[in-house]
Design a protein around this motif. Structure first.
Motif, short mmCIF file in Angstrom:
data_model
loop_
_atom_site.label_atom_id
_atom_site.label_comp_id
_atom_site.label_asym_id
_atom_site.label_seq_id
_atom_site.Cartn_x
_atom_site.Cartn_y
_atom_site.Cartn_z
N ALA A 144 -17.84 5.74 -0.99
CA ALA A 144 -17.02 6.11 -2.14
C ALA A 144 -17.67 5.67 -3.44
O ALA A 144 -18.40 4.67 -3.47
N ASP A 145 -17.38 6.42 -4.49
CA ASP A 145 -17.82 6.01 -5.82
C ASP A 145 -16.99 4.81 -6.30
O ASP A 145 -17.48 3.94 -7.01
N ALA A 146 -15.72 4.79 -5.89
CA ALA A 146 -14.83 3.67 -6.19
C ALA A 146 -13.69 3.69 -5.19
O ALA A 146 -13.39 4.73 -4.59
N LEU A 147 -13.04 2.55 -5.02
CA LEU A 147 -11.89 2.42 -4.12
C LEU A 147 -10.70 1.97 -4.94
O LEU A 147 -10.75 0.95 -5.63
N ILE A 148 -9.60 2.74 -4.85
CA ILE A 148 -8.36 2.41 -5.55
C ILE A 148 -7.33 1.99 -4.52
O ILE A 148 -6.95 2.78 -3.65
N GLY A 149 -6.86 0.76 -4.60
CA GLY A 149 -5.84 0.26 -3.69
C GLY A 149 -4.46 0.58 -4.22
O GLY A 149 -3.96 -0.09 -5.14
N ALA A 150 -3.83 1.61 -3.66
CA ALA A 150 -2.45 1.97 -3.99
C ALA A 150 -1.60 1.80 -2.75
O ALA A 150 -0.71 2.61 -2.46
N ASP A 151 -1.90 0.74 -2.01
CA ASP A 151 -1.31 0.54 -0.68
C ASP A 151 -0.18 -0.46 -0.66
O ASP A 151 0.07 -1.11 0.35
N GLY A 152 0.55 -0.57 -1.76
CA GLY A 152 1.83 -1.26 -1.78
C GLY A 152 1.80 -2.77 -1.85
O GLY A 152 0.75 -3.39 -2.06
N VAL A 153 2.99 -3.34 -1.68
CA VAL A 153 3.16 -4.79 -1.81
C VAL A 153 2.26 -5.56 -0.85
O VAL A 153 1.70 -6.59 -1.21
N TRP A 154 2.09 -5.04 0.37
CA TRP A 154 1.27 -5.73 1.38
C TRP A 154 -0.12 -5.11 1.44
O TRP A 154 -0.66 -4.83 2.49
N SER A 155 -0.71 -4.93 0.27
CA SER A 155 -1.97 -4.22 0.11
C SER A 155 -3.12 -4.86 0.88
O SER A 155 -3.44 -6.05 0.70
N THR A 156 -3.77 -4.06 1.73
CA THR A 156 -5.00 -4.51 2.41
C THR A 156 -6.12 -4.68 1.41
O THR A 156 -6.93 -5.61 1.52
N VAL A 157 -6.19 -3.79 0.43
CA VAL A 157 -7.24 -3.89 -0.58
C VAL A 157 -7.10 -5.18 -1.37
O VAL A 157 -8.09 -5.89 -1.62
N ARG A 158 -5.89 -5.53 -1.73
CA ARG A 158 -5.67 -6.76 -2.51
C ARG A 158 -6.00 -8.01 -1.69
O ARG A 158 -6.73 -8.88 -2.14
N ARG A 159 -5.45 -8.06 -0.49
CA ARG A 159 -5.55 -9.29 0.30
C ARG A 159 -6.91 -9.43 0.99
O ARG A 159 -7.61 -10.43 0.83
N ARG A 160 -7.28 -8.42 1.78
CA ARG A 160 -8.46 -8.56 2.63
C ARG A 160 -9.76 -8.31 1.89
O ARG A 160 -10.76 -8.98 2.13
N ILE A 161 -9.75 -7.35 0.97
CA ILE A 161 -11.01 -6.96 0.33
C ILE A 161 -11.25 -7.72 -0.96
O ILE A 161 -12.35 -8.22 -1.20
N LEU A 162 -10.23 -7.84 -1.81
CA LEU A 162 -10.40 -8.57 -3.06
C LEU A 162 -10.08 -10.06 -2.91
O LEU A 162 -10.41 -10.85 -3.80
N GLY A 163 -9.43 -10.45 -1.83
CA GLY A 163 -9.13 -11.85 -1.59
C GLY A 163 -8.12 -12.44 -2.56
O GLY A 163 -8.18 -13.64 -2.86
#
Length: 392
Positions: free
Chosen positions: A157-176
């Motif tokens: 991907a050129d970029a990844l947008i985490g729009a995966d809600g309150v329990w976001s995998t992007v927020r927790r697992r990827i961005l820490g």
């Protein structure tokens, strides 16, 4: 424009709106969603003029209005004695003031409208039953590791947008980053047929204020249903963050409720209760080519009814920033800079309203006295900064 797609994690309201804005200029968009199918889940939500104007610019105004209801006012009442404390005008008043009406509708109706709009774009693809496992970024893009019904997969991907809600995998697992935390409050939600509801509540939004609890109700589904939400202070001891609840359990909390409110709460045969979770202002949203949107960025308590609206606003500004910046990382930096102050302000207002709504006796007497002396127009004008927002 890069041929490498922008990937959005999450096919909720924020993710679908972002896809429409980002894909409007022909950019390739892939939405990945872990659910096997997008079902009609959730209950009602409120779309204030700031969000509706964004949706109208996408060409979705007529479809949304057909599924929505336009309440004439918000009737603020005391849960202690049933009296009306104040009334906030909506209807034509707010439309004249801010250029669009205030609508209420079923979440599924809005999600369906957005999903149908994405299907009109050949450059937007929705991949269901696709779970994001991990992602790593470099100077040129983001490599995603996925899990599908057919096994493991990879995507560039050129970029990844985490729009995966309150329990976001992007927020927790990827961005820490720290996730939303339980607020100590629970929301009980139900939808009933409007025929069984008193005529008084068929054209307005009701807001009942009580000690450590409040009730909101409004018509949805073009006025055919009534959405009821009861918010209470309680511990959360369930194994999941949402679960069915019996009517007896909820009614037992309001033995002294006014008769008309009690009659309303007796309408549903059962409820779905949710743990309310939120974030504090000041959280980071962006790291290089990875960014967050909606609840994944700024999950807020529902005491200003702006969760969906803020995700819709985010989507509009995200699209503008990518239109103005060829480099994805630069676009995301500009997006966060444009959105942070406003989202943080709404987070703070929601937190302040938590205290105001749930005052106990005798502080509630002073609150009610102050509200009753404020004119309806002035009550509405307090949120000019919120409802009058324009994406441009």
């Amino acid at each position: 424009m890069s041929d490498v797609p922008l990937v959005i994690a999450g096919a909720g309201i924020g993710g679908l709106a972002a896809a429409l804005h980002l894909g409007a200029g022909g950019r390739k968009i892939i939405i990945i969603e872990k659910a096997e199918r997008l079902e009609a889940v959730g209950a009602g939500l409120q779309i204030s003029p700031n969000a509706l104007k964004v949706l109208q610019k996408l060409g979705l105004g007529s479809s949304i209005r057909a599924a929505a209801f336009r309440p004439e006012a918000i009737s603020i009442r005391s849960m202690r004695n049933g009296r009306e404390i104040a009334q906030v005008p909506l209807g034509m008043t707010i439309k004249r003031r801010h250029g669009a009406p205030y609508l209420v509708l079923h979440r599924a109706d809005l999600q369906t409208t957005l999903l149908e709009a994405t299907r009109q774009h050949d450059n937007i693809e929705v991949r269901l039953a696709t779970r994001l496992v991990d992602a790593e970024q470099d100077a040129d893009g983001v490599s995603l590791r996925l899990e599908t019904s057919h096994g493991s997969d990879h995507l560039r991907a050129d970029a990844l947008i985490g729009a995966d809600g309150v329990w976001s995998t992007v927020r927790r697992r990827i961005l820490g980053l720290r996730q939303a935390v339980f607020s100590g409050r629970t929301a009980y939600r139900a939808v009933v047929d409007i025929e069984g509801v008193a005529e008084t509540w068929r054209s307005t939004t009701g807001l009942w204020l009580g000690a450590d609890a409040h009730v909101v109700h409004y018509p949805i589904s073009a006025g055919k249903k009534l959405n009821i939400v009861v918010l209470v202070k309680e511990r959360w001891e369930e194994e999941t963050w949402s679960t069915p609840a019996g009517s007896e359990t909820l009614l037992a909390r309001f033995p002294n409720a006014p008769a008309d409110l009690k009659a309303l709460l007796q309408q549903p045969q059962g409820w779905l209760k949710w743990a309310l979770c939120g974030m504090d202002p000041g959280s980071t949203w962006v790291d290089g080519r990875i960014g967050l949107l909606g609840d994944a960025a700024h999950a807020m308590l529902p005491f200003v009814a702006q969760g969906a609206a803020m995700a819709i606003e985010d989507a509009a500004i995200l699209g503008q920033c990518f239109d103005r910046n060829e480099n994805a990382a630069q676009a995301l930096v500009a997006y966060e800079a444009a959105r942070r102050e406003r989202a943080d302000r709404v987070l703070r207002v929601a937190r302040d309203n938590d205290g105001i709504y749930h005052m106990g006796f005798p502080l509630s007497l002073a609150r009610d006295a102050v509200l009753s002396r404020i004119s309806p127009e002035r009550l509405l004008s307090r949120y000019d900064w919120l409802y009058g927002w324009e994406a441009d």
